[in-house]
Design a protein around this motif. Structure first.
Motif, PDB file in Angstrom:
ATOM      1  N   VAL A  11     -30.577 -40.018   0.534  1.00 26.89           N
ATOM      2  CA  VAL A  11     -31.671 -39.432  -0.140  1.00 26.89           C
ATOM      3  C   VAL A  11     -32.225 -41.046  -0.735  1.00 26.89           C
ATOM      4  CG1 VAL A  11     -31.557 -39.742  -2.534  1.00 26.89           C
ATOM      5  CG2 VAL A  11     -30.076 -37.844  -1.554  1.00 26.89           C
ATOM      6  N   LEU A  12     -31.548 -42.248   0.111  1.00 28.87           N
ATOM      7  CA  LEU A  12     -32.069 -43.284  -0.233  1.00 28.87           C
ATOM      8  C   LEU A  12     -33.256 -43.553   1.344  1.00 28.87           C
ATOM      9  CD1 LEU A  12     -29.044 -45.505  -0.882  1.00 28.87           C
ATOM     10  CD2 LEU A  12     -30.526 -44.737  -2.502  1.00 28.87           C
ATOM     11  N   PRO A  20     -42.611 -45.296  -7.088  1.00 28.00           N
ATOM     12  CA  PRO A  20     -42.118 -46.087  -7.458  1.00 28.00           C
ATOM     13  C   PRO A  20     -42.021 -45.427  -8.692  1.00 28.00           C
ATOM     14  CG  PRO A  20     -43.389 -46.789  -6.360  1.00 28.00           C
ATOM     15  CD  PRO A  20     -43.969 -45.970  -6.364  1.00 28.00           C
ATOM     16  N   GLY A  21     -42.704 -44.623  -9.541  1.00 25.37           N
ATOM     17  CA  GLY A  21     -42.844 -43.929 -10.780  1.00 25.37           C
ATOM     18  C   GLY A  21     -41.738 -42.510 -11.161  1.00 25.37           C
ATOM     19  N   SER A  22     -41.437 -42.089  -9.903  1.00 26.96           N
ATOM     20  CA  SER A  22     -40.653 -40.781  -9.845  1.00 26.96           C
ATOM     21  C   SER A  22     -39.572 -40.912  -9.413  1.00 26.96           C
ATOM     22  CB  SER A  22     -41.425 -39.385  -9.025  1.00 26.96           C
ATOM     23  OG  SER A  22     -41.951 -40.085  -7.257  1.00 26.96           O
ATOM     24  N   SER A  23     -38.722 -42.666  -9.919  1.00 27.45           N
ATOM     25  CA  SER A  23     -37.201 -42.199  -8.976  1.00 27.45           C
ATOM     26  C   SER A  23     -37.495 -44.033  -8.854  1.00 27.45           C
ATOM     27  CB  SER A  23     -38.154 -42.097  -7.035  1.00 27.45           C
ATOM     28  OG  SER A  23     -36.787 -42.881  -6.788  1.00 27.45           O
ATOM     29  N   TYR A  29     -37.422 -49.969  -4.641  1.00 28.26           N
ATOM     30  CA  TYR A  29     -38.402 -50.246  -4.008  1.00 28.26           C
ATOM     31  C   TYR A  29     -39.220 -51.309  -3.567  1.00 28.26           C
ATOM     32  CZ  TYR A  29     -34.597 -47.749  -0.797  1.00 28.26           C
ATOM     33  OH  TYR A  29     -33.208 -47.104  -0.469  1.00 28.26           O
ATOM     34  N   ALA A  30     -39.554 -50.904  -4.451  1.00 28.91           N
ATOM     35  CA  ALA A  30     -41.553 -51.955  -4.740  1.00 28.91           C
ATOM     36  C   ALA A  30     -41.465 -52.636  -5.817  1.00 28.91           C
ATOM     37  CB  ALA A  30     -42.337 -50.712  -5.861  1.00 28.91           C
ATOM     38  N   LYS A  31     -40.343 -52.936  -5.738  1.00 22.87           N
ATOM     39  CA  LYS A  31     -40.174 -54.426  -6.667  1.00 22.87           C
ATOM     40  C   LYS A  31     -39.606 -55.398  -5.386  1.00 22.87           C
ATOM     41  CE  LYS A  31     -38.549 -52.862 -11.202  1.00 22.87           C
ATOM     42  NZ  LYS A  31     -38.023 -52.689 -12.178  1.00 22.87           N
ATOM     43  N   ALA A  75     -30.135 -49.947   2.957  1.00 22.94           N
ATOM     44  CA  ALA A  75     -31.521 -49.112   3.068  1.00 22.94           C
ATOM     45  C   ALA A  75     -32.965 -49.853   2.976  1.00 22.94           C
ATOM     46  CB  ALA A  75     -31.313 -47.722   2.233  1.00 22.94           C
ATOM     47  N   HIS A  76     -32.835 -50.606   2.505  1.00 24.65           N
ATOM     48  CA  HIS A  76     -33.605 -51.670   2.557  1.00 24.65           C
ATOM     49  C   HIS A  76     -33.978 -52.477   3.089  1.00 24.65           C
ATOM     50  CE1 HIS A  76     -36.491 -54.870   0.552  1.00 24.65           C
ATOM     51  NE2 HIS A  76     -36.552 -53.682   0.478  1.00 24.65           N
TER      52      HIS A  76
END
Length: 106
Positions: A11-12, A20-23, A29-31, A75-76
């Motif tokens: 999932v990750l 980014p707005g949906s999860s 991750y986006a930040k 994961a990142h």
């Protein structure tokens, strides 16, 4: 690797491509790395506080949060829970004193 860890890792990975707005995870991750690390720090402190309080249920809850956010970090960074489990397996049967001494010699 346990089924839960494998499922979470999958999932990750999928969230890396999510909006980014949906999860929540896609948002982390986006930040970027600093936000992920800050979250791990917060969760570590909350875990310590839960342990000091003696509330086992809260300790389990906070530890789950800490582990989850650590999995996000892995994961990142392109790593998996399996990478950590392999390292733990490598250390199995080695005294903590010997393992720490080997690290300081490198």
């Amino acid at each position: 690797m346990s089924d839960v860890l494998a499922q979470l890792a999958k999932v990750l990975e999928e969230r890396k491509d999510a909006d980014p707005g949906s999860s929540y995870v896609a948002g982390l991750y986006a930040k970027g790395l600093d936000s992920i690390l800050k979250k791990i720090g917060e969760e570590a402190i909350e875990t310590v506080i839960a342990a000091k309080s003696g509330d086992q249920r809260q300790l389990v809850y906070e530890t789950a949060d800490l582990w989850f956010h650590t999995l996000v970090l892995l994961a990142h960074q392109g790593l998996t829970p399996g990478d950590v489990l392999e390292e733990l397996q490598r250390r199995f049967g080695i005294s903590g004193v010997a393992e720490k001494a080997a690290r300081t010699k490198k």
